[in-house]
Design a protein around this motif. Structure first.
Motif, short mmCIF file in Angstrom:
data_model
loop_
_atom_site.label_atom_id
_atom_site.label_comp_id
_atom_site.label_asym_id
_atom_site.label_seq_id
_atom_site.Cartn_x
_atom_site.Cartn_y
_atom_site.Cartn_z
N LYS A 1 -117.88 -42.05 -12.94
CA LYS A 1 -116.75 -42.89 -12.94
C LYS A 1 -115.49 -42.22 -12.99
O LYS A 1 -114.56 -42.47 -12.13
N GLU A 2 -115.37 -40.88 -13.65
CA GLU A 2 -114.21 -40.24 -13.48
C GLU A 2 -113.74 -39.72 -12.17
O GLU A 2 -112.74 -39.69 -11.72
N ARG B 1 -110.65 -40.73 -9.70
CA ARG B 1 -109.62 -39.50 -9.29
C ARG B 1 -110.05 -39.53 -7.72
O ARG B 1 -108.71 -39.30 -7.15
N LEU C 1 -120.48 -41.51 -16.81
CA LEU C 1 -118.97 -41.64 -17.02
C LEU C 1 -118.68 -40.39 -16.04
O LEU C 1 -117.45 -40.32 -15.63
N LYS C 2 -119.21 -39.39 -15.80
CA LYS C 2 -118.85 -38.42 -14.96
C LYS C 2 -118.51 -38.89 -13.26
O LYS C 2 -117.59 -38.73 -12.90
N MET D 1 -120.58 -35.34 -21.52
CA MET D 1 -120.49 -36.39 -20.60
C MET D 1 -121.63 -37.03 -19.97
O MET D 1 -122.51 -36.26 -19.23
#
Length: 239
Positions: A8-9, A13, A5-6, A1
């Motif tokens: 964004k995740e 959350r 992207l990390k 990842m």
């Protein structure tokens, strides 16, 4: 990842936790997501895209700061609803007997400020508290532990806490550890609005003597050190 992207995740959350009232976990996720996004932005060659990312970062920083203020407010405001003085050599004061009634299914997050976690008995006390937490707080999702770093054996401390973290996560409870060498306060914040303040923190039990005697595992039979316990509640407390 990828880092982007990390980030964004993590931030997605964080927003979800924030909206669901899980502010301790949201704060951690915001901080981690912001750090990853800042790392990504530092390598972004396009000025326009970088400015856009920085705008979003500032928005997330503001959200994280707002949560920090809310948490500090919950810890500082409130009133004492129960007081207990424990005398030297008293027995009958297991964690469950002292404050188990305040740890309910509406407790979804717990903040533990415990400066001293370096000795075996101190880890055992922490485990005893966590056993009570997972028993009483059936909806528990997140625990943040703040403690001092063990200056003499940091690797062992990280190993011990890592084992606890892994075990809690197998039970679907996230466990975040933060080290603050200036930490002095000893208190436990429950997300249902109660705050437990103990003069000696979790460590007010005397050693079982002899070791293999009644009280080794059932703390209500342990002799105690002198300490005071105050239970606070803020205006948002719910039973």
């Amino acid at each position: 990842m990828t880092t982007a992207l990390k980030a964004k995740e993590l931030l997605i959350r964080a927003v979800e936790c924030d909206q669901n009232g899980r502010i301790l976990e949201a704060q951690t996720l915001y901080q981690d997501g912001i750090a990853d996004l800042m790392s990504f932005v530092s390598t972004e060659p396009d000025d326009q895209r970088r400015k856009g990312f920085l705008t979003r970062i500032n928005e997330y920083i503001n959200r994280a700061d707002a949560i920090k203020s809310r948490i500090n407010g919950k810890l500082m405001l409130g009133k004492v609803i129960a007081h207990l003085s424990i005398n030297e050599n008293d027995t009958g004061h297991d964690y469950d007997q002292i404050f188990g009634e305040y740890m309910t299914k509406k407790t979804i997050e717990i903040l533990i400020e415990e400066p001293y976690l370096t000795q075996n008995y101190q880890y055992q006390n922490l485990i005893r508290f966590l056993e009570l937490a997972v028993t009483n707080c059936s909806q528990l999702k997140y625990i943040r532990l703040i403690t001092k770093q063990d200056a003499t054996n940091v690797d062992q401390q990280r190993t011990n806490l890592g084992q606890i973290k892994a075990d809690l996560e197998r039970r679907n409870v996230a466990f975040h550890i933060k080290y603050e060498d200036s930490l002095h306060d000893r208190r436990i914040y429950l997300s249902n609005g109660y705050i437990i303040k103990i003069g000696r923190g979790l460590h007010f039990y005397k050693a079982s003597n002899p070791m293999y005697s009644i009280g080794l595992t059932n703390y209500k039979y342990r002799k105690c050190l002198q300490t005071d316990v105050d239970i606070w509640t803020n205006s948002n407390s719910t039973d």
